[in-house]
Design a protein around this motif. Structure first.
Motif, PDB file in Angstrom:
ATOM      1  N   ALA A  46       0.845  -1.204   0.000  1.00  0.00           N
ATOM      2  CA  ALA A  46       0.000   0.000   0.000  1.00  0.00           C
ATOM      3  C   ALA A  46       0.876   1.248   0.000  1.00  0.00           C
ATOM      4  O   ALA A  46       1.044   1.907   1.026  1.00  0.00           O
ATOM      5  N   VAL A  47       1.440   1.564  -1.155  1.00  0.00           N
ATOM      6  CA  VAL A  47       2.361   2.702  -1.234  1.00  0.00           C
ATOM      7  C   VAL A  47       1.711   3.932  -1.860  1.00  0.00           C
ATOM      8  O   VAL A  47       2.298   5.014  -1.841  1.00  0.00           O
ATOM      9  N   ILE A  48       0.501   3.779  -2.435  1.00  0.00           N
ATOM     10  CA  ILE A  48      -0.212   4.967  -2.922  1.00  0.00           C
ATOM     11  C   ILE A  48      -0.595   5.795  -1.695  1.00  0.00           C
ATOM     12  O   ILE A  48      -1.180   5.275  -0.745  1.00  0.00           O
ATOM     13  N   PRO A  49      -0.246   7.084  -1.658  1.00  0.00           N
ATOM     14  CA  PRO A  49      -0.528   7.897  -0.463  1.00  0.00           C
ATOM     15  C   PRO A  49      -1.997   7.871  -0.064  1.00  0.00           C
ATOM     16  O   PRO A  49      -2.882   7.918  -0.923  1.00  0.00           O
ATOM     17  N   ILE A  50      -2.250   7.817   1.231  1.00  0.00           N
ATOM     18  CA  ILE A  50      -3.633   7.815   1.701  1.00  0.00           C
ATOM     19  C   ILE A  50      -4.304   9.157   1.469  1.00  0.00           C
ATOM     20  O   ILE A  50      -5.521   9.268   1.575  1.00  0.00           O
ATOM     21  N   SER A  51      -3.510  10.180   1.154  1.00  0.00           N
ATOM     22  CA  SER A  51      -4.090  11.484   0.830  1.00  0.00           C
ATOM     23  C   SER A  51      -4.833  11.425  -0.500  1.00  0.00           C
ATOM     24  O   SER A  51      -5.583  12.343  -0.841  1.00  0.00           O
ATOM     25  N   GLN A  52      -4.620  10.359  -1.246  1.00  0.00           N
ATOM     26  CA  GLN A  52      -5.361  10.125  -2.477  1.00  0.00           C
ATOM     27  C   GLN A  52      -6.421   9.066  -2.174  1.00  0.00           C
ATOM     28  O   GLN A  52      -6.128   8.049  -1.562  1.00  0.00           O
ATOM     29  N   ALA A  53      -7.630   9.318  -2.616  1.00  0.00           N
ATOM     30  CA  ALA A  53      -8.749   8.447  -2.252  1.00  0.00           C
ATOM     31  C   ALA A  53      -8.482   6.990  -2.582  1.00  0.00           C
ATOM     32  O   ALA A  53      -8.855   6.087  -1.839  1.00  0.00           O
ATOM     33  N   GLY A  57      -6.999  -8.983   4.734  1.00  0.00           N
ATOM     34  CA  GLY A  57      -5.644  -8.911   4.191  1.00  0.00           C
ATOM     35  C   GLY A  57      -4.743  -8.032   5.028  1.00  0.00           C
ATOM     36  O   GLY A  57      -5.168  -7.454   6.039  1.00  0.00           O
ATOM     37  N   THR A  58      -3.483  -7.922   4.620  1.00  0.00           N
ATOM     38  CA  THR A  58      -2.492  -7.091   5.306  1.00  0.00           C
ATOM     39  C   THR A  58      -2.074  -5.954   4.394  1.00  0.00           C
ATOM     40  O   THR A  58      -1.615  -6.186   3.271  1.00  0.00           O
ATOM     41  N   ALA A  59      -2.224  -4.718   4.858  1.00  0.00           N
ATOM     42  CA  ALA A  59      -1.752  -3.553   4.108  1.00  0.00           C
ATOM     43  C   ALA A  59      -0.341  -3.217   4.577  1.00  0.00           C
ATOM     44  O   ALA A  59      -0.141  -2.905   5.755  1.00  0.00           O
ATOM     45  N   VAL A  60       0.612  -3.322   3.689  1.00  0.00           N
ATOM     46  CA  VAL A  60       2.003  -2.964   3.995  1.00  0.00           C
ATOM     47  C   VAL A  60       2.157  -1.484   3.678  1.00  0.00           C
ATOM     48  O   VAL A  60       2.107  -1.083   2.509  1.00  0.00           O
ATOM     49  N   ILE A  61       2.296  -0.650   4.708  1.00  0.00           N
ATOM     50  CA  ILE A  61       2.338   0.796   4.486  1.00  0.00           C
ATOM     51  C   ILE A  61       3.742   1.346   4.680  1.00  0.00           C
ATOM     52  O   ILE A  61       4.489   0.898   5.551  1.00  0.00           O
ATOM     53  N   LEU A  62       4.099   2.310   3.853  1.00  0.00           N
ATOM     54  CA  LEU A  62       5.417   2.932   3.892  1.00  0.00           C
ATOM     55  C   LEU A  62       5.271   4.430   3.664  1.00  0.00           C
ATOM     56  O   LEU A  62       4.631   4.849   2.702  1.00  0.00           O
ATOM     57  N   PRO A  63       5.874   5.264   4.515  1.00  0.00           N
ATOM     58  CA  PRO A  63       5.868   6.712   4.259  1.00  0.00           C
ATOM     59  C   PRO A  63       7.017   7.060   3.307  1.00  0.00           C
ATOM     60  O   PRO A  63       7.982   6.301   3.178  1.00  0.00           O
ATOM     61  N   ASP A 118      12.434   2.750  -5.548  1.00  0.00           N
ATOM     62  CA  ASP A 118      12.685   1.725  -4.526  1.00  0.00           C
ATOM     63  C   ASP A 118      11.690   0.575  -4.613  1.00  0.00           C
ATOM     64  O   ASP A 118      11.609  -0.251  -3.707  1.00  0.00           O
ATOM     65  N   ILE A 119      10.931   0.524  -5.707  1.00  0.00           N
ATOM     66  CA  ILE A 119       9.883  -0.492  -5.815  1.00  0.00           C
ATOM     67  C   ILE A 119      10.447  -1.902  -5.748  1.00  0.00           C
ATOM     68  O   ILE A 119       9.853  -2.791  -5.141  1.00  0.00           O
ATOM     69  N   ASP A 120      11.616  -2.132  -6.355  1.00  0.00           N
ATOM     70  CA  ASP A 120      12.194  -3.479  -6.322  1.00  0.00           C
ATOM     71  C   ASP A 120      12.582  -3.872  -4.903  1.00  0.00           C
ATOM     72  O   ASP A 120      12.335  -4.999  -4.461  1.00  0.00           O
ATOM     73  N   LYS A 121      13.159  -2.930  -4.156  1.00  0.00           N
ATOM     74  CA  LYS A 121      13.563  -3.216  -2.775  1.00  0.00           C
ATOM     75  C   LYS A 121      12.338  -3.510  -1.900  1.00  0.00           C
ATOM     76  O   LYS A 121      12.360  -4.416  -1.063  1.00  0.00           O
ATOM     77  N   ALA A 122      11.271  -2.716  -2.088  1.00  0.00           N
ATOM     78  CA  ALA A 122      10.061  -2.906  -1.284  1.00  0.00           C
ATOM     79  C   ALA A 122       9.423  -4.260  -1.574  1.00  0.00           C
ATOM     80  O   ALA A 122       8.998  -4.970  -0.648  1.00  0.00           O
TER      81      ALA A 122
END
Length: 347
Positions: free
Chosen positions: A233-240, A255-261, A267-271
């Motif tokens: 879940a890397v799309i910012p929560i500030s976006q609907a 499910g599990t939301a993996v959140i990252l600020p 860095d998509i490959d690392k995430a």
């Protein structure tokens, strides 16, 4: 329809409360490896709601949440909904004047903001009639080892003494029908802040029913998101789309939301290799970065079952994404979804 999921006409918070009864011990949020179960999540949300009440926030009040993808933001959004107040979700990384304009537009007098944008909120506080201003840090909810490392990394950096309440001081105060989740939108796509300061940005309210319906639509279109699946879940929560598709719909199936600020597309490959998500979601920029990364060479990506795309995608990019993932063992389903605004308008 690929999957039938019906959410009764209830509030966003009440929907989560039902999910907690079914998925209580499962992981709801993964934050830098700290796993927050559904039971812990609802406990923190209720605690947050109590703190909001203690601070004088009532039904119908507007509360601005100017935070990235951190646990406190998730707690707040559901707690605000529980009280029947309105969440005004703002990207903390937009310009100072844009933040002020959006707070003015929503009529909010209660602000929760990221501590690293101190100068912006100091100006906001001096210009607007703010009743409550709370700062939160990305390190507040980190695993203890990572939090210690974060503190040591910033040791010696002189910080101005904050004039505002911090998250820990706020939370220590803790003792369905017409509630709302609010979001800013261009009216055409989910990217509410793609044109900062643009006159086309609207302030729109989405009812509980529409918000829950959109979560059902996302799950229905994707078809194969299951209980205990991990969603990056890397799309910012500030976006609907970020809060509804990558978090609320995920909670609806356990499910599990993996959140990252502060997520960077590069860095998509690392995430992906660190968190091993079954589902990835992003815009064309993220998927272009994914196809360009060399970090996947020789890696097995068979754990990726679904790739959710939002925004504008041409056929060449979709083909490139499919080939890139399949060459690394992922025979995943690619799902293109409408934005929340488009979904609401289409009904």
């Amino acid at each position: 329809m690929k999957k039938q999921l019906i959410i009764p006409d209830r509030s966003v918070y009440d929907n989560l409360k039902i999910c907690v009864k079914e998925y209580g011990s499962l992981c709801a949020l993964d934050y830098f490896g700290r796993e927050i179960s559904y039971r812990e999540l609802i406990r923190e949300i209720n605690r947050c709601a109590c703190a909001l009440v203690a601070c004088g926030i009532n039904r119908g009040d507007v509360v601005s949440v100017c935070l990235p993808n951190i646990p406190q933001a998730v707690y707040l959004l559901y707690a605000i909904n529980k009280l029947g107040a309105v969440s005004d979700i703002i990207d903390p990384y937009i310009g100072e004047n844009d933040i002020i304009a959006r707070v003015e537009q929503s009529g909010s007098r209660y602000i929760f903001a990221l501590d690293t944008i101190y100068e912006k909120i100091e100006t906001l506080n001096s210009k607007l009639n703010v009743s409550l201003l709370v700062t939160a840090s990305v390190s507040d909810e980190m695993p203890i080892i990572m939090k210690t490392g974060h503190i040591l990394k910033n040791f010696g950096i002189k910080k101005r003494r904050s004039l505002f309440m911090d998250w820990n001081s706020f939370i220590s105060k803790a003792s369905p029908s017409d509630r709302y989740i609010s979001a800013h939108s261009t009216g055409n796509t989910i990217w509410a802040f793609i044109s900062e300061g643009s006159d086309t940005v609207q302030y729109c309210k989405v009812s509980n029913k529409k918000f829950n319906d959109f979560a059902v639509y996302c799950l229905d279109m994707c078809g194969n998101i299951e209980k205990a699946d991990r969603v990056l879940a890397v799309i910012p929560i500030s976006q609907a789309f970020g809060i509804c598709t990558c978090i609320h719909s995920v909670f609806s199936v356990g499910g599990t939301a993996v959140i990252l600020p502060n997520f960077n597309n590069n860095d998509i490959d690392k995430a992906i290799l660190r968190y091993l998500p079954n589902v990835i979601a992003g815009d064309s920029g993220m998927y272009r970065a994914l196809c360009e990364r060399k970090g996947f060479d020789g890696e097995d990506l068979s754990f990726i079952n679904t790739a959710i795309m939002t925004g504008q995608f041409d056929d060449d990019l979709k083909k490139h994404v499919r080939e890139h993932l399949s060459s690394n063992g992922s025979i995943c389903e690619i799902c293109e979804l409408k934005s929340l605004t488009e979904f609401v308008k289409a009904e």
